[in-house]
Design a protein around this motif. Structure first.
Motif, short mmCIF file in Angstrom:
data_model
loop_
_atom_site.label_atom_id
_atom_site.label_comp_id
_atom_site.label_asym_id
_atom_site.label_seq_id
_atom_site.Cartn_x
_atom_site.Cartn_y
_atom_site.Cartn_z
N GLU A 387 -2.59 1.04 10.09
CA GLU A 387 -3.69 0.58 9.24
C GLU A 387 -3.64 -0.95 9.08
O GLU A 387 -4.68 -1.62 9.11
N ILE A 388 -2.44 -1.50 8.93
CA ILE A 388 -2.28 -2.95 8.85
C ILE A 388 -2.76 -3.60 10.15
O ILE A 388 -3.45 -4.63 10.13
N ARG A 389 -2.41 -2.98 11.28
CA ARG A 389 -2.83 -3.52 12.57
C ARG A 389 -4.36 -3.57 12.66
O ARG A 389 -4.96 -4.57 13.06
N GLN A 390 -5.00 -2.46 12.32
CA GLN A 390 -6.46 -2.38 12.40
C GLN A 390 -7.13 -3.39 11.47
O GLN A 390 -8.14 -4.02 11.82
N THR A 391 -6.55 -3.57 10.28
CA THR A 391 -7.09 -4.55 9.33
C THR A 391 -6.97 -5.96 9.90
O THR A 391 -7.91 -6.76 9.83
N CYS A 392 -5.81 -6.25 10.49
CA CYS A 392 -5.60 -7.58 11.10
C CYS A 392 -6.56 -7.82 12.25
O CYS A 392 -7.06 -8.94 12.44
N GLU A 393 -6.82 -6.79 13.04
CA GLU A 393 -7.76 -6.94 14.16
C GLU A 393 -9.17 -7.21 13.65
O GLU A 393 -9.92 -8.00 14.24
N SER A 394 -9.55 -6.56 12.54
CA SER A 394 -10.87 -6.81 11.95
C SER A 394 -10.97 -8.23 11.42
O SER A 394 -11.99 -8.92 11.60
N ILE A 395 -9.88 -8.69 10.76
CA ILE A 395 -9.85 -10.07 10.26
C ILE A 395 -9.91 -11.07 11.42
O ILE A 395 -10.62 -12.07 11.37
N GLU A 396 -9.16 -10.75 12.48
CA GLU A 396 -9.15 -11.61 13.66
C GLU A 396 -10.55 -11.74 14.24
O GLU A 396 -10.98 -12.85 14.60
N LYS A 397 -11.27 -10.64 14.31
CA LYS A 397 -12.62 -10.67 14.85
C LYS A 397 -13.55 -11.50 13.96
O LYS A 397 -14.34 -12.32 14.44
N GLN A 398 -13.41 -11.29 12.64
CA GLN A 398 -14.26 -12.02 11.70
C GLN A 398 -13.97 -13.52 11.75
O GLN A 398 -14.89 -14.35 11.80
N VAL A 399 -12.69 -13.88 11.78
CA VAL A 399 -12.31 -15.29 11.83
C VAL A 399 -12.81 -15.93 13.13
O VAL A 399 -13.33 -17.05 13.14
N GLN A 420 -11.02 -19.61 4.65
CA GLN A 420 -12.38 -19.53 4.13
C GLN A 420 -13.27 -18.59 4.95
O GLN A 420 -14.34 -18.19 4.52
N PHE A 421 -12.79 -18.23 6.17
CA PHE A 421 -13.58 -17.35 7.03
C PHE A 421 -13.29 -15.86 6.79
O PHE A 421 -13.91 -14.99 7.39
N VAL A 422 -12.31 -15.57 5.92
CA VAL A 422 -11.97 -14.17 5.63
C VAL A 422 -12.55 -13.80 4.27
O VAL A 422 -12.22 -14.42 3.25
N ASP A 423 -13.43 -12.81 4.26
CA ASP A 423 -14.05 -12.47 2.98
C ASP A 423 -13.06 -11.70 2.10
O ASP A 423 -12.02 -11.23 2.55
N GLU A 424 -13.42 -11.56 0.82
CA GLU A 424 -12.52 -10.98 -0.18
C GLU A 424 -12.15 -9.53 0.14
O GLU A 424 -11.03 -9.08 -0.15
N ARG A 427 -9.29 -9.54 2.63
CA ARG A 427 -8.08 -10.08 2.00
C ARG A 427 -7.44 -9.05 1.09
O ARG A 427 -6.22 -8.83 1.12
N LEU A 428 -8.27 -8.43 0.26
CA LEU A 428 -7.77 -7.44 -0.68
C LEU A 428 -7.22 -6.21 0.05
O LEU A 428 -6.17 -5.68 -0.30
N ARG A 429 -7.93 -5.78 1.10
CA ARG A 429 -7.49 -4.59 1.84
C ARG A 429 -6.14 -4.85 2.51
O ARG A 429 -5.26 -3.98 2.48
N LEU A 430 -5.96 -6.02 3.09
CA LEU A 430 -4.69 -6.34 3.75
C LEU A 430 -3.56 -6.40 2.72
O LEU A 430 -2.48 -5.85 2.94
N ARG A 431 -3.83 -7.06 1.58
CA ARG A 431 -2.80 -7.19 0.54
C ARG A 431 -2.37 -5.82 0.02
O ARG A 431 -1.18 -5.52 -0.12
#
Length: 621
Positions: A387-399, A420-424, A427-431
């Protein structure tokens, strides 16, 4: 061209005598593990097939038991039973009411194969047992249920070989090569009945040797003192031991797989082995010319993923400075050397900590023991990491998308603040996911829920080798074989081996030992012992074996404590070797793999078959 002899009759008449034409012999290899994977004999027979087909062609056939589940996958029927002598006898057996099948084994070489379904004969096992006692004085009282299956299969093999010998034995030279006691009742019978077939019997491990070595200390020191009948009775294997012994004595040629086991044969069979038949592999199946280093990196990365999911929940370290060791095989704590491996690793851990070496060793113990299931906590950790991996991949795509737009529209050449390119939401989901995953618990030493504790878990608990953060040696005990359907690794066992750095197999009782050989052919350094057939063979083969990446622990002359010290020193030397030297060693070990190809080792089998024909009074053409 036939040579004609002339005899004079009444000084007037002459009679021409033309010797019968000798055709190329026919060979049948007979084993319980033909088209039936149980253990190492399956590997011996299956891997040897291409070399045997190359030598014998259509005159080669394998004979084994019919089990629907495996036959459905590996067996291809041949409709025309009259196209070969083997098919003709199968047809005759079918007419006699037996469930016999003829076809091709769907392995490299596609050899002819005869499978015999013995289940309908099980109701008559008491009759067959009586005949065994009446003809050979083999008692089967209180024998395990497997003996009934062995006797029923043996009766079908006896019928097949008797029909074959009576039909073709006068025109052809025939060799029947029996592997192990589980098909040996047929050998005993056809020799007693003088069926015109030459016989070879190969024991891959004596029954008594396996039992005694696993239960008594100093087995090899006491070997010459054992009374086979007393020991067979003591371990409740009188029927198996007597079948094995009688087959060894009655065969034209007795063989085994190593000099180590040959000594057992003298004691337990009362006969000296005629030949040693070392085991090989079909090396071309494993060959990855100029690619095995890349494959090592590829599959090491997959092991990295497992290690992160298993350990990083509790603490982390530098994966680039990590070595993966493994041992595998049947669960025999003493025979397979699991005891000395664990003891040496305990000592290695102490050495590494004391020396301040920052390399981490992860030791995988792969064997088969009764389990309830994979530990849910192990699966959960793996799932949350994914799940962490998938979240990071989504953040990577967004960034990436935002960075591209910002770079294209901004005249400032400096890299903008990526946060600033990562929405809340992300960020919250990864944390939250990371917080859910992290724990203060120690990583599990066992991946499954065992039905009961065993010697491995007991040792790890007693020595406090429980994956503490300060330990340089970590343990992963995986009491199930690795397969692509396994959710923890998701790869073949062979791929797992390629991803590791060292295989550790310092066996106490190992007639041959395929596991270190499987490392060699994949370019992975390995540890073996001088009490294993493979280790003994490699020591006879070359002097600088340790230089090419095959380390041999001296267990013949060293006691347990000194052998454990030697193994710990070998492992410490390997851990402290620099990366360049380890790469060079993988090259060297892969370079010797050709020695173990069946195209080279088949000649040992050829010699055994030639000798059997000679002792039967014929010579192979």
């Amino acid at each position: 061209m036939a040579v004609t002899s002339k005899l004079k009759k009444n000084s007037e008449e002459t009679i021409s005598i033309t010797p019968r034409e000798q055709k190329k012999p026919m060979l049948m290899e007979i084993a319980w593990e033909v088209c039936n994977q149980v253990g190492g004999i399956y590997t011996v027979i299956r891997s040897k097939v291409p070399a045997m087909v190359e030598e014998w062609g259509e005159n080669y056939c394998l004979v084994g038991p019919y089990f629907p589940n495996t036959a459905m996958i590996e067996f291809e029927p041949i409709a025309d039973l009259d196209e070969s002598p083997f098919g003709k006898i199968v047809k005759r057996m079918q007419e006699m009411g037996f469930d016999a099948y003829y076809g091709r084994w769907l392995v490299t070489g596609k050899p002819k194969i005869v499978l015999l379904d013995f289940k309908n004969l099980l109701k008559n096992t008491n009759d067959y047992k009586f005949k065994l006692w009446e003809k050979h004085q083999i008692s089967t009282l209180n024998a395990e249920p497997l003996v009934d299956q062995v006797i029923a299969l043996g009766e079908m093999i006896r019928v097949f070989l008797t029909e074959f010998g009576e039909t073709f034995g006068n025109k052809n030279d025939i060799v029947a090569h029996f592997h192990e006691w589980m098909v040996a009742t047929a050998l005993i019978d056809i020799r007693s009945d003088n069926v015109p077939i030459s016989t070879v019997f190969t024991t891959h491990a004596t029954m008594l040797g396996r039992y005694i070595a696993g239960n008594e200390a100093d087995f090899y020191e006491k070997l010459s003192t054992y009374n086979w009948e007393v020991e067979a009775k003591n371990y409740g294997i009188e029927a198996q031991a007597k079948i094995e012994r009688l087959a060894a004595q009655k065969s034209h040629v007795l063989t085994t797989v190593s000099d180590v086991t040959a000594k057992e044969c003298e004691v337990f069979f009362g006969r000296t082995c005629d030949l040693i038949l070392p085991n090989g592999l079909n090396v071309t199946r494993f060959a990855a010319t100029h690619e095995f280093q890349n494959l090592h990196l590829k599959y090491k990365e997959k092991i990295h993923q497992f290690v992160m999911g298993h350990f990083f929940q509790s603490y982390s370290w530098d994966l680039d400075n990590t070595l993966y060791f493994f041992t595998s095989g049947r669960y025999e704590f003493r025979n397979k050397g699991y005891d000395i491996t664990l003891e040496a690793l305990k000592r290695l851990n102490f050495k590494l900590v004391q020396a301040g070496v920052d390399t981490t060793v992860v030791m995988f113990i792969i064997t088969k023991n009764p389990v309830h299931s994979i530990d849910p906590e192990v699966l959960q950790s793996r799932a949350v990491m994914e799940e962490i991996r998938q979240t990071c991949e989504s953040i990577e795509k967004q960034v990436g998308e935002h960075l591209f737009h910002a770079s294209a529209s901004n005249e400032d050449p400096n890299l903008p603040d990526l946060n600033q390119f990562v929405d809340e939401y992300w960020r919250l989901r990864l944390r939250r996911t990371i917080q859910t995953w992290k724990t203060k618990k120690l990583p599990h030493t066992v991946t499954h829920l065992l039905k009961q504790p065993d010697d491995i878990t007991a040792y790890l608990k007693e020595t406090n080798l429980l994956n503490h953060e300060q330990d340089r040696v970590k343990f992963v005990y995986h009491p199930d074989f690795i397969s692509p359907t396994n959710p923890l690794f998701g790869m073949e066992y062979s791929q797992f081996v390629r991803g590791c750095h060292l295989g550790v197999f310092p066996s106490y009782y190992e007639p041959w030992g395929y596991t270190p050989l499987e490392c060699v052919v994949r370019g992975i350094p390995t540890v073996t012992s001088d009490l294993s057939g493979f280790g003994d063979f490699i020591m006879q083969l070359m002097k600088d074996y340790d230089n090419v990446g095959v380390y041999v622990v001296n267990r013949k002359k060293k006691n347990f404590d000194k052998a454990a010290d030697q193994l710990a020193d070998l492992l410490f030397k390997f851990v402290t070797m620099n990366r360049r030297d380890r790469i060079m060693q993988r090259n060297r070990v892969e370079n010797i793999s050709e020695v173990f190809d069946w195209s080279n080792l088949r000649s040992y089998y050829d010699t055994a078959h030639d000798l059997a024909l000679k002792r039967k009074g014929v010579t192979r053409m």
